[in-house]
Each structure stands twice: as structure tokens, then as C-alpha cells.
Motif scaffolding. Structure first.
Motif, PDB file in Angstrom:
ATOM      1  N   THR A  46      -6.761   6.887  -2.995  1.00 14.92           N
ATOM      2  CA  THR A  46      -7.440   7.611  -1.814  1.00 14.92           C
ATOM      3  C   THR A  46      -7.197   6.567  -0.635  1.00 14.92           C
ATOM      4  O   THR A  46      -7.486   7.119   0.428  1.00 14.92           O
ATOM      5  N   GLY A  47      -6.152   5.678  -0.693  1.00 11.65           N
ATOM      6  CA  GLY A  47      -5.905   4.948   0.404  1.00 11.65           C
ATOM      7  C   GLY A  47      -6.736   3.852   0.643  1.00 11.65           C
ATOM      8  O   GLY A  47      -6.710   3.204   1.838  1.00 11.65           O
ATOM      9  N   GLN A  48      -7.746   3.751  -0.013  1.00 10.28           N
ATOM     10  CA  GLN A  48      -8.814   2.715   0.346  1.00 10.28           C
ATOM     11  C   GLN A  48      -8.425   1.078   0.073  1.00 10.28           C
ATOM     12  O   GLN A  48      -9.420   0.297   0.042  1.00 10.28           O
ATOM     13  N   ASP A  63      -6.679  -0.694   4.172  1.00 12.44           N
ATOM     14  CA  ASP A  63      -7.463   0.759   4.007  1.00 12.44           C
ATOM     15  C   ASP A  63      -6.826   1.660   4.834  1.00 12.44           C
ATOM     16  O   ASP A  63      -6.998   1.771   6.251  1.00 12.44           O
ATOM     17  N   LEU A  64      -5.930   2.445   4.094  1.00 13.26           N
ATOM     18  CA  LEU A  64      -4.976   3.535   4.922  1.00 13.26           C
ATOM     19  C   LEU A  64      -6.073   4.674   5.255  1.00 13.26           C
ATOM     20  O   LEU A  64      -5.948   5.685   6.086  1.00 13.26           O
ATOM     21  N   THR A 133      -4.103  13.298   5.566  1.00 12.78           N
ATOM     22  CA  THR A 133      -5.243  14.191   4.486  1.00 12.78           C
ATOM     23  C   THR A 133      -6.101  13.128   3.914  1.00 12.78           C
ATOM     24  O   THR A 133      -6.992  13.302   3.490  1.00 12.78           O
ATOM     25  N   LEU A 134      -5.568  11.842   3.812  1.00 12.24           N
ATOM     26  CA  LEU A 134      -6.332  10.854   3.375  1.00 12.24           C
ATOM     27  C   LEU A 134      -7.515  10.222   4.101  1.00 12.24           C
ATOM     28  O   LEU A 134      -8.510   9.225   3.811  1.00 12.24           O
ATOM     29  N   GLN A 135      -7.739  10.665   5.423  1.00 13.42           N
ATOM     30  CA  GLN A 135      -8.471  10.081   6.385  1.00 13.42           C
ATOM     31  C   GLN A 135     -10.015  10.627   6.168  1.00 13.42           C
ATOM     32  O   GLN A 135     -10.200  11.600   5.786  1.00 13.42           O
ATOM     33  N   VAL A 136     -10.739   9.696   6.183  1.00 15.57           N
ATOM     34  CA  VAL A 136     -12.258   9.694   6.178  1.00 15.57           C
ATOM     35  C   VAL A 136     -12.589  10.545   7.286  1.00 15.57           C
ATOM     36  O   VAL A 136     -12.206  10.167   8.601  1.00 15.57           O
ATOM     37  N   LYS A 137     -13.640  11.439   6.973  1.00 14.43           N
ATOM     38  CA  LYS A 137     -14.025  12.279   8.352  1.00 14.43           C
ATOM     39  C   LYS A 137     -15.332  11.524   8.889  1.00 14.43           C
ATOM     40  O   LYS A 137     -16.046  11.059   8.290  1.00 14.43           O
TER      41      LYS A 137
END
Length: 137
Positions: A46-48, A63-64, A133-137
Motif C-alpha cells: 500500500t506504499g506505506q 511512505d508513498l 491510487t495509493l494515496q490516503v484520503k
């Protein structure tokens, strides 16, 4: 006995042609597949920054998933692609993988958010789009 080399060459060409799959299109990659192949081991699914090899580094991988949050809600597409492009030039220097394959092949005109459509390797665009698409909202 010139016939023997000719027969040998003909036989070899038949064997070699059996190894080639004619009419098969080149393998199509996606941003998700390239992320999995080049990034997920360190940055995590999840890119974290929590990939399987992350614990082996003195400094935790970035953390992407918070790139947009760290840039006032806007994903820094051009900056991200420039960063990956820069890593490609290092070829084995540092901990990042060699991204050169992402820079080969077809290009597309792409505006990374700066208003300028620039010929950009399509796989690099697809990877940047996947990172969005992996960005946290």
C-alpha cells in the motif's frame, strides 16, 4: 561435401524458429505490475514503507501513500516522475532498484500537472498514475 554445412545450418534455423512465438504481442505491463516488481518489496503493497525488506534498511523507505497529503492535497506527479527518472541514472548506486526498463519503449505526451505535455515513457506515466491510487484520503 558442401551439403553437410547447408543441412546443418537449415536444421539449426528450424530449431531456433521453434523457440520464437510469432504473432505474440509484447507483454503489456501496468503501473500496478511495475509497482509490484520495482517498489513493493521496500515500500509495501500500500506504499506505506512497510515492505518485506524495509526492516533491513537503516532508514525506513518513504511512505508513498502520503505524497499528496504532504503536498497540500495535490499529488506531485512531475516531481515523482523526475525522482524515478533520477534514480534510473544511478544504475546500482544506492538502495533504489535500476528503473531503466521503465524509461525504455513507447512515449506519450503527458502533462504531469505543470501545464506542459512532454513526451514521457508510458510505463513511467502508468507507475505515477498507480501511485495516485495509493494515496490516503
Amino acid at each position: 561435401m558442401r551439403i553437410l554445412p547447408l543441412v546443418t545450418a537449415l536444421g539449426m534455423s528450424v530449431l531456433l524458429s521453434a523457440c520464437v512465438e510469432y504473432g505474440k504481442p509484447p507483454e503489456k505491463t501496468t503501473g500496478a505490475q511495475d509497482y509490484n516488481d520495482y517498489c513493493a518489496a521496500c515500500h509495501g503493497p500500500t506504499g506505506q514503507g512497510d515492505g518485506g525488506t524495509a526492516a533491513t534498511f537503516a532508514k525506513k523507505p518513504a511512505d508513498l501513500s502520503t505524497l499528496a497529503a504532504r503536498n497540500k492535497g495535490t499529488f506531485p506527479t512531475t516531481k515523482v516522475m523526475a525522482q524515478i527518472w533520477g534514480y534510473a541514472g544511478k544504475k546500482g548506486k544506492g538502495v533504489m532498484p535500476d528503473f531503466a526498463p521503465l524509461l525504455e519503449g513507447d512515449t506519450v505526451p503527458y502533462d504531469g500537472g505543470d501545464g506542459i505535455a512532454t513526451p514521457t515513457p508510458i510505463r513511467l506515466v502508468e507507475l505515477a498514475e498507480y501511485l495516485k491510487t495509493l494515496q490516503v484520503k
